[in-house]
Every structure is written in structure tokens, then in C-alpha cells.
Scaffold this active site. Structure first.
Site, mmCIF file in Angstrom:
data_model
loop_
_atom_site.group_PDB
_atom_site.id
_atom_site.type_symbol
_atom_site.label_atom_id
_atom_site.label_comp_id
_atom_site.label_asym_id
_atom_site.label_seq_id
_atom_site.Cartn_x
_atom_site.Cartn_y
_atom_site.Cartn_z
ATOM 1 N N GLY A 1 -3.080 2.351 14.084
ATOM 2 C CA GLY A 1 -3.024 3.868 14.882
ATOM 3 C C GLY A 1 -4.730 4.184 14.947
ATOM 4 O O GLY A 1 -5.056 4.468 15.987
ATOM 5 N N ALA B 1 -1.898 4.997 10.986
ATOM 6 C CA ALA B 1 -0.878 5.913 10.508
ATOM 7 C C ALA B 1 -0.900 6.219 9.413
ATOM 8 O O ALA B 1 -1.334 5.422 8.257
ATOM 9 C CB ALA B 1 0.517 5.497 11.070
ATOM 10 N N GLU C 1 -5.603 1.832 18.131
ATOM 11 C CA GLU C 1 -4.969 2.315 19.223
ATOM 12 C C GLU C 1 -5.645 3.695 19.602
ATOM 13 O O GLU C 1 -5.830 3.717 20.968
ATOM 14 C CB GLU C 1 -3.553 2.636 18.888
ATOM 15 C CG GLU C 1 -2.560 1.440 18.560
ATOM 16 C CD GLU C 1 -1.191 1.712 17.981
ATOM 17 O OE1 GLU C 1 -0.992 2.451 16.991
ATOM 18 O OE2 GLU C 1 -0.218 1.411 18.557
ATOM 19 N N GLU D 1 0.201 -3.708 11.702
ATOM 20 C CA GLU D 1 1.425 -3.103 11.654
ATOM 21 C C GLU D 1 2.564 -4.025 11.229
ATOM 22 O O GLU D 1 3.291 -3.594 10.401
ATOM 23 C CB GLU D 1 1.928 -2.535 12.734
ATOM 24 C CG GLU D 1 1.265 -1.174 13.105
ATOM 25 C CD GLU D 1 -0.046 -1.266 13.679
ATOM 26 O OE1 GLU D 1 -0.695 -2.490 13.718
ATOM 27 O OE2 GLU D 1 -0.739 -0.207 14.367
HETATM 28 N N1 3HC Z 1 -1.786 5.706 4.932
HETATM 29 C C1 3HC Z 1 -1.832 6.086 3.741
HETATM 30 N N2 3HC Z 1 -2.489 5.867 2.801
HETATM 31 C C2 3HC Z 1 -3.503 4.794 3.174
HETATM 32 C C3 3HC Z 1 -3.459 4.046 3.984
HETATM 33 C C4 3HC Z 1 -2.641 4.523 5.238
HETATM 34 N N3 3HC Z 1 -2.827 4.047 6.388
HETATM 35 N N4 3HC Z 1 -4.514 3.113 3.974
HETATM 36 C C5 3HC Z 1 -5.052 3.114 3.055
HETATM 37 N N5 3HC Z 1 -4.540 4.207 2.206
HETATM 38 C C6 3HC Z 1 -4.653 4.725 0.928
HETATM 39 C C7 3HC Z 1 -4.174 3.696 -0.318
HETATM 40 O O1 3HC Z 1 -2.944 3.901 -0.681
HETATM 41 C C8 3HC Z 1 -5.381 4.068 -1.261
HETATM 42 O O2 3HC Z 1 -4.685 5.099 -2.027
HETATM 43 P P1 3HC Z 1 -4.805 5.483 -3.718
HETATM 44 O O3 3HC Z 1 -6.191 5.359 -3.916
HETATM 45 O O4 3HC Z 1 -4.140 6.587 -3.750
HETATM 46 O O5 3HC Z 1 -4.356 3.939 -4.325
HETATM 47 C C9 3HC Z 1 -6.490 4.495 -0.595
HETATM 48 O O6 3HC Z 1 -5.937 4.930 0.640
HETATM 49 C C10 3HC Z 1 -7.607 3.420 -0.624
HETATM 50 O O7 3HC Z 1 -6.938 2.113 0.008
HETATM 51 P P2 3HC Z 1 -7.411 0.777 -0.710
HETATM 52 O O8 3HC Z 1 -7.446 1.111 -2.070
HETATM 53 O O9 3HC Z 1 -6.509 -0.078 -0.026
HETATM 54 O O10 3HC Z 1 -8.842 0.547 -0.289
HETATM 55 P P3 3HC Z 1 -9.598 -0.456 0.429
HETATM 56 O O11 3HC Z 1 -11.081 -0.083 0.806
HETATM 57 O O12 3HC Z 1 -9.609 -1.707 -0.549
HETATM 58 O O13 3HC Z 1 -8.927 -0.706 1.905
HETATM 59 C C11 3HC Z 1 -7.930 -0.327 3.790
HETATM 60 C C12 3HC Z 1 -9.029 0.164 2.789
HETATM 61 C C13 3HC Z 1 -8.759 -1.479 4.689
HETATM 62 C C14 3HC Z 1 -8.243 0.652 4.945
HETATM 63 C C15 3HC Z 1 -6.710 -0.658 3.535
HETATM 64 O O14 3HC Z 1 -6.126 0.413 2.568
HETATM 65 C C16 3HC Z 1 -5.755 -0.900 4.503
HETATM 66 O O15 3HC Z 1 -5.390 -2.128 4.921
HETATM 67 N N6 3HC Z 1 -4.909 0.442 4.814
HETATM 68 C C17 3HC Z 1 -3.661 0.053 5.669
HETATM 69 C C18 3HC Z 1 -3.944 -0.272 7.238
HETATM 70 C C19 3HC Z 1 -2.560 -0.326 8.011
HETATM 71 O O16 3HC Z 1 -1.805 -1.007 7.734
HETATM 72 N N7 3HC Z 1 -2.875 0.424 9.049
HETATM 73 C C20 3HC Z 1 -1.628 0.437 9.729
HETATM 74 C C21 3HC Z 1 -0.682 1.592 9.543
HETATM 75 S S1 3HC Z 1 0.786 1.518 10.417
HETATM 76 C C22 3HC Z 1 0.245 2.291 12.072
HETATM 77 O O17 3HC Z 1 -0.884 2.594 12.084
HETATM 78 C C23 3HC Z 1 1.261 2.640 12.953
HETATM 79 C C24 3HC Z 1 0.854 2.769 14.439
HETATM 80 O O18 3HC Z 1 1.090 1.618 14.986
HETATM 81 C C25 3HC Z 1 1.726 4.068 14.864
#
Ligand code: 3HC
Length: 700
Positions: free
Chosen positions: A101, A62, A104, A124
């Protein structure tokens, strides 16, 4: 460009999610996906559908920024229900991040193939959430309740091989872009007449988990997980997957997801997600290339820093005048490298390749070819200045010269050279090859390029670098002094040290201040305080720790400090003798004994921390309140679920904090309880630390 497009390759439709940087499922992506699904499913010329993420990742979940707002239709759950309902086979082409997501979405597809770089997980929980788009219902149906729970509760992703073994991925693809392989797979499925395969229609695999299973799973959780509301709700959802129909389980998970989303815990963790990413931005300079590093001083810190550098591919020279120190430093480095190798944390070549990159020397001449020198000698200004004077004569122009100091004046160290623009602080935390935090200290003359170089090296060696200004203790340790001061005073007022630790640990600190003191060594702070000229003229100031250090009770390393460490496990145990020592010292100093409530223990420590943080912010020692939060959550065991001291203050309301500080000023005297001017101003204006910017920064 549209974030989602539908491509037709003969009978195969490819839905491409193209939403840099990580294909997060923001509102336009969800809307685009739904449109593409409906179109491809309705098209009689299409026999199978491939879902693909452009760039390096499938879908990273997400859009975390959108979680601040009420969700807008189409909701991901509905999009995925429709995807899963497709009448023709749907193949997920997995690579890179397949997270939250994103996983998912993959679970709602009928078949999954993946390249070796795919990382599949439901992280999450790290944001205080549960998988809200069917993950809690589909994953247990596919891989079993136990493994699904483990993945959701840890939040750790798994690699492609494990995913194949679990049946989460059906087909391995070769390295590179997964699209060609996924289309090939889709064509094969069409040729075989393979039907849509819907996880939601599967029963939970045998043996079905019973109530005992869930009770035992809950009991087996570590303390931090047991306290997490998100973890508790994840377990509830999987229990529902056992007893409820899919749609009912899905509705429950959606409701519990919304509760999590609205919680303080999740707001705090989302704040840290972005704070940690923005902290390590360079602020304008261009990093110089760094291939080789010289670490001066082979003590505990020096050898830990050297291990971190060598493990991440840098050439490393470790220098110490003393042969004995060099040998024990190398022994520590070797053991750090070998233990990383055992845990599978090293790249190709393993420990042998890392150790090949390391050379040792007794003479500073070894720094001649280094791109970066990190000095980690004993914490003594004159000694450090002498090392820098010599480095100035030895190193090439442009070499970045860093001092690993936790308290000393970086400008005074830089003044020993003729190149203060290349000098900065790199304050590592012990053990340096494990702890993620790195304070990068900007001196008066430090150039933006030098800062950018230190940040880039920090990132390369797996650290979370935060640029801070130069003052005693920088951000972290300066605040620690304010927090620790209240701990010391309360001990003199008669609160047993173990009670202070227990109350603060219950509140969420990873370790109470007295246990931390023992771990770091009470002699360390004692020596620092002997060198300081700016301590308050107050015989009570850090008197308990000083007294124990004077008695040779240095902490864990001597088996006795604030606590006793005896027996095989050397677990901490309160020492009645220490209570007695403190009581006698309080009597000598004339400190009255009083009752202190648990709430007062927390408030005195935490408000002192916040008040010092406000000063640090206004002085520009920290650029943002979020940087302070990152430092305290990553280096000092502040509970992540409270988002850091400044975020916590904003949540409490600055008026509440200010009222508390004024109350303590009345009760304890004003010496330590002058409210920071920034706190007073923001509280009066109804504003927050989080939104505050210095006038100069705001104008940029
Ligand atoms: N939403 C919004 N922005 C995100 C994002 C997300 N899910 N994931 C990464 N970004 C953004 C970061 O803020 C960063 O932005 P910036 O350049 O402006 O600072 C850019 O993308 C790159 O991210 P990283 O610097 O972390 O890059 P890496 O290559 O080191 O890592 C990654 C990439 C492994 C995808 C890491 O960003 C990550 O772990 N992201 C989060 C994943 C996550 O937690 N997903 C679950 C979200 S909640 C969900 O999905 C709910 C669902 O169940 C309904």
C-alpha cells in the site's frame, strides 16, 4: 500523537505519516491521510503537496494485523482516488520501505522522488494477497504490463536506480532525509506550472499485451507460483487493466483482493509473517558484543558457517587439526563467497574484503580471542566433549561456546566445561551459508545472555534464529523422525517411494522424504541411529533407509540411494531394484502388502508430525506452536501456504486430527499412534495450538 499531520511551509503542504514502527496504513492513518488531503487541496494558499513518511521508511503497506478484520472506511482505495484527484501537484518523498500500500500511495501521487535507500515493491503475494489499492491497475500503466507483472508475482522490491530507469521514480534525491529535496522538487514544479499527472488517466504503454502474452506469462511461472491463487488473480487484474476502464479494473481488483484476504493461503502466510518476527526475540537476556568468531571443524557445515559469519562482517578463525580438511574447507568458503559476490550479495569491498577477515589455524589456541566459538566437528559426543574440555581451558571468560549439532545432548557437551551457562547449541542447516533457519538450543544451565548473544549473531548473519529446548533432535529433527517413520512403514507396506514423494510434493512439501533422504545422505541418519540407545524395539523402524545405507546406496553423492541419479543432469529416477529390495525386506519382516490411498499417505505423515509437535509443545521444547511452524517452513520445506504443521492442524480442527490419529491407532496399532495428551485436551476444549500457552508463560 496523531499518526498523520499537515504542515505548511509557505505554499507547500507536507502531509507527514508518523506511525512507528513502519508507517503501516492502519485505520487512523487512512482517516488522517484523507483529512489532510481534503484540507490541503481546499486551501487556496497551498500550491503543491508533499507526502512524507517520518522515520526510516516512507510507508511499508497496509497494516497486516488489520487484515484479520473486515476493512473499515475510509478504504485505502478511496483515500488514494481522492489523493490522485488533487487539483495541485502531489509529490511522494520516497525513502526506505515503499512497499505494498506504500507503493500504491506513491503511485497515486503525481510525481515521485527518492533517496538511494528507497526499496520499492509490491510484496502482497508473499502474504497470499494481491495489491488491493490500485497497484494492479496503476503499475502496468506506468511501467508496462510485463515488468509490473514480474514485480507483483515475485513480490521482490527494486532499488532506486532501477525505479528511475523504469520511470517509477522521476527524480533522484541525495542520501538522507528526503523531505528537503522533495519540497525543493515541489517548488520547482509550481514554478514551472506543472499540472497534476494522474497515472489512472494514462493508457497502458505500447505494445499492448495480447491474450498470447498472458498465456505465455502464466506458462513461464515456476510450479509454486502456478499453484498460488494470489498469483492467478494478479494476472487476472492485469488482463483487466488491458481491457477494462480504470474504475472497473479497480473494482475487480478490490473484489479479488477480498477473496485473497479471506483465503486459507493468506491467513497462513500472515501467520508466518508475525511468527517469524516473534521467534527471534531474545526473551530477556542482553547480548554480549561479538566481533570475532572461531569455527572449529572445516567440514561442509563448518566452512558454510564460517562463510556466513565472514560475509556478514565478523572476524573469523577457521580451525581444523587436518591440513587437508582446512584446505578443502577454505576452498568451499572461497567459492561460497565468490558466488555471493557474483550475485551482488556482498557489501563494499566484495569477496576480497570478506576473505581478508578469515584466518586459519590447526590448533584450538586460535579460539583464545574469539567472542563466540562454534564447534562443528564430526557428530560424535565424545569428540565434541573433548573439544569443549579444551576450549574451556583456552577461551576468555564470557566467550559463548556453541555446538553445531543436529541431535546430540547439549547438556552432556556443556558438562565437559566449568561454564555451562555459556554453552548452547547452534543447529545450522545445510548449506549453512544459504539456509535461513537456525535452531538455538537452550541447555539446562544456559544463561539468557548467552541465548541473546546467539540470537543477535544469528540475526547479523542473516539467519532466522528460534530458541528450542534440549532433547534428541530438538524440534525439527525430532519431528522429522515421526514423519519419516510413517514414510518407512508405508514403503514396507508396498507403497513405492516415488509415489510417497509425488503425493507429498503435490500436497505442497518442497521435496518428498525420500528425495530429502538421498540429498542429506542415507549414511548420515544411519550413523546417528547406530549411536542412539532409545530407538523403538521394532525391526521395521527406518529399515528401508538402513538397508540402503548398508548396501552403500548413500543417495545423491553415490549416484544411488532410494533413487538412481544418472546422466548429465543427475536427475532422480525410480530404481526397480529398490522396489524389489523393499519387497523382499517386507517379506522377511512379515509386513503385509496393502493398498494405501493418497489421502492416507498425506495423513499418516502429517498427523504423525502434528502429534509429535504437540508433545514438543507441552514439554516446552518449543515455546510456542508458531515457533514450530517457523522451523518446519524454513528448514524442512513445509508449504508456507499451509502456515506450518501446527497452524495447519488448527485450521483442520484438532478434533479432525485426533479422529485421524485414533483411526490409525485402530488400523495400525497403538505403538506409534498414542495421541499426545495436549492434543486430546485441546480438542476436547475446542481450543487451538496457536492460542495455547504453558501455565508458567501465560502467568508472565
Ligand atoms: N503491518 C503491520 N506491522 C508491520 C508491517 C505491516 N505492514 N510491516 C512491519 N511491521 C512490524 C513488524 O511486525 C515488526 O513489529 P515488531 O517489532 O512488533 O515485531 C516491526 O514492524 C518492524 O518490522 P521488521 O522487524 O520486519 O523490521 P525490518 O526493519 O527488518 O523490516 C520492513 C521492515 C522491510 C518494512 C518489513 O517489516 C516488511 O517487509 N514489512 C512488510 C511489508 C509488506 O508486506 N507490505 C505489504 C502489506 S499488504 C498491503 O499493503 C495490501 C495493500 O495492497 C492494500
Amino acid at each position: 500523537m496523531e499518526p498523520v499531520r499537515l504542515e505548511r511551509h509557505g505554499p507547500i503542504a507536507v502531509i507527514v505519516v508518523d506511525h512507528p514502527p513502519v508507517n503501516a496504513l492502519s485505520h487512523p492513518v487512512r482517516a488522517g491521510l484523507l483529512g489532510a488531503i481534503l484540507e490541503a487541496d481546499a486551501d487556496r494558499g497551498i500550491a503543491a503537496i508533499v507526502v512524507h513518511g517520518a522515520g526510516k521508511n516512507f510507508i511499508a503497506g497496509a497494516d497486516i494485523r488489520e487484515l484479520e478484520q473486515t476493512p473499515r472506511a475510509p478504504l485505502l482505495n478511496d483515500v488514494l482516488m481522492r489523493l490522485e484527484s488533487c487539483s495541485k501537484p502531489v509529490v511522494a518523498a520516497l525513502h526506505g520501505a515503499v512497499l505494498g500500500g506504500g507503493l500504491e500511495t506513491a503511485l497515486a501521487c503525481h510525481y515521485r522522488c527518492a533517496t538511494p535507500d528507497a526499496r520499492l515493491g509490491l510484496p502482497e503475494v508473499k502474504l497470499g494477497l494481491l495489491p488491493g489499492a490500485g497497484g494492479t491497475q496503476r503499475l502496468p500503466r506506468l511501467i508496462g504490463a510485463k515488468r509490473a507483472l514480474e514485480m507483483m508475482v515475485s513480490g521482490e522490491p527494486i532499488g532506486r536506480e532501477e525505479a528511475l530507469a523504469l520511470g517509477l521514480v522521476d527524480r533522484p534525491l541525495p542520501e538522507g532525509d528526503p523531505l528537503a529535496g522533495a519540497m525543493e522538487y515541489a517548488r520547482e514544479l509550481v514554478a514551472q506550472g506543472a499540472p497534476p499527472r494522474r497515472v489512472r488517466e494514462k493508457p497502458l504503454p505500447e505494445p499492448l499485451p495480447d491474450e498470447k502474452f498472458f498465456a505465455e506469462f502464466r506458462r513461464s511461472l515456476p510450479r509454486s507460483a502456478r499453484r498460488s491463487a494470489a498469483v492467478d488473480r494478479i494476472v487476472q487484474c492485469v488482463e483487466a487493466a488491458r481491457s477494462l476502464a480504470f474504475e472497473e479494473g479497480l473494482a475487480l481488483s478490490r473484489q479479488l483482493f477480498e477473496e485473497c484476504r479471506a483465503s486459507d493461503e493468506s491467513a497462513a502466510l500472515r501467520h508466518l509473517f508475525f511468527a517469524e518476527r516473534s521467534a527471534s526475540r531474545s526473551g530477556g537476556g542482553s547480548p554480549r558484543e561479538v566481533r570475532s568468531v572461531c569455527v572449529v571443524g572445516a567440514g561442509t557445515m563448518g566452512s558454510g558457517i564460517a562463510a556466513a559469519c565472514a560475509m556478514h562482517g565478523l572476524q573469523l578463525a577457521l580451525v581444523d587439526r587436518e591440513q587437508g580438511a582446512l584446505e578443502s574447507g577454505m576452498a568451499r568458503l572461497r567459492s561460497a563467497v565468490e558466488s555471493a559476490a557474483k550475485r551482488g550479495r556482498l557489501d563494499e569491498g566484495g569477496a576480497a574484503a570478506v576473505l581478508e577477515r578469515v584466518t586459519t589455524a590447526r590448533n584450538l589456541d586460535a579460539a583464545r580471542d574469539a567472542d563466540l566459538v562454534i564447534e562443528a566437528v564430526y557428530e560424535n559426543l565424545a569428540l565434541k566433549q573433548e573439544v569443549f574440555r579444551q576450549l574451556d581451558g583456552i577461551c576468555r571468560p564470557g566467550t559463548v561456546l556453541a555446538t553445531n549439532t543436529s541431535t546430540l545432548d547439549v547438556d552432556a557437551i556443556a558438562s565437559a566445561t566449568r561454564r555451562p551457562q555459556d554453552v548452547l547449541g547452534m543447529h545450522f542447516f545445510s548449506p549453512a551459508h544459504v539456509m535461513r533457519l537456525l535452531e538455538i538450543v537452550r541447555g539446562r544451565a544456559t544463561s539468557p545472555d548467552s541465548l541473546a548473544t546467539a540470537l543477535a549473531v544469528g540475526k547479523r548473519i542473516g539467519k532466522l534464529g528460534v530458541v528450542v529446548g534440549n532433547c534428541f533432535g530438538f524440534v525439527g529433527n525430532r519431528m522429522l523422525y515421526a514423519y519419516g517413520r510413517e514414510n518407512q512403514l508405508m514403503m514396507l507396506e508396498g507403497v513405492p517411494p516415488e509415489r510417497i514423494d509425488a503425493v507429498l510434493e503435490e500436497w505442497g512439501m518442497a521435496m518428498g522424504p525420500n528425495a530429502v533422504g538421498d540429498l542429506a545422505g542415507l549414511d548420515v541418519g544411519y550413523r546417528v541411529r547406530r549411536e542412539r540407545r532409545d530407538l523403538p524395539d521394532d525391526p521395521r523402524y527406518f529399515r528401508v533407509f538402513d538397508l540402503l545405507a548398508e548396501l552403500g546406496r548413500y543417495g545423491r553423492k553415490t549416484g544411488r540411494g532410494v533413487y538412481l541419479y544418472e546422466g548429465e543432469k543427475r536427475e532422480r529416477r525410480p530404481d526397480p531394484e529398490v522396489r524389489e529390495l523393499i519387497r523382499a525386506e517386507a517379506a522377511r519382516l512379515g509386513v503385509a502388502q496393502r493398498e494405501v490411498s493418497d489421502a492416507e499417505i498425506v495423513e499418516r505423515c502429517i498427523y504423525a508430525l502434528i502429534n509429535e509437535g504437540a508433545r514438543i509443545l507441552e514439554e516446552g521444547i518449543a515455546s510456542t506452536a508458531a515457533d514450530i511452524d517457523v522451523i518446519w517452513c524454513n528448514g524442512y520445506g513445509f508449504p508456507r501456504t499451509r502456515g506450518g504443521p501446527m497452524f495447519h492442524a488448527d485450521r483442520l480442527g484438532l478434533t479432525t486430527v485426533l479422529d485421524g490419529i485414533r483411526r490409525f491407532a485402530r488400523e495400525q496399532g497403538e505403538r506409534y499412534w498414542q495421541p499426545a495428551p495436549l492434543l486430546v485436551r485441546l480438542a476436547a476444549e475446542g481450543k487451538t495450538f496457536g492460542a495455547w500457552r504453558r501455565a508458567a508463560d501465560a502467568a508472565d
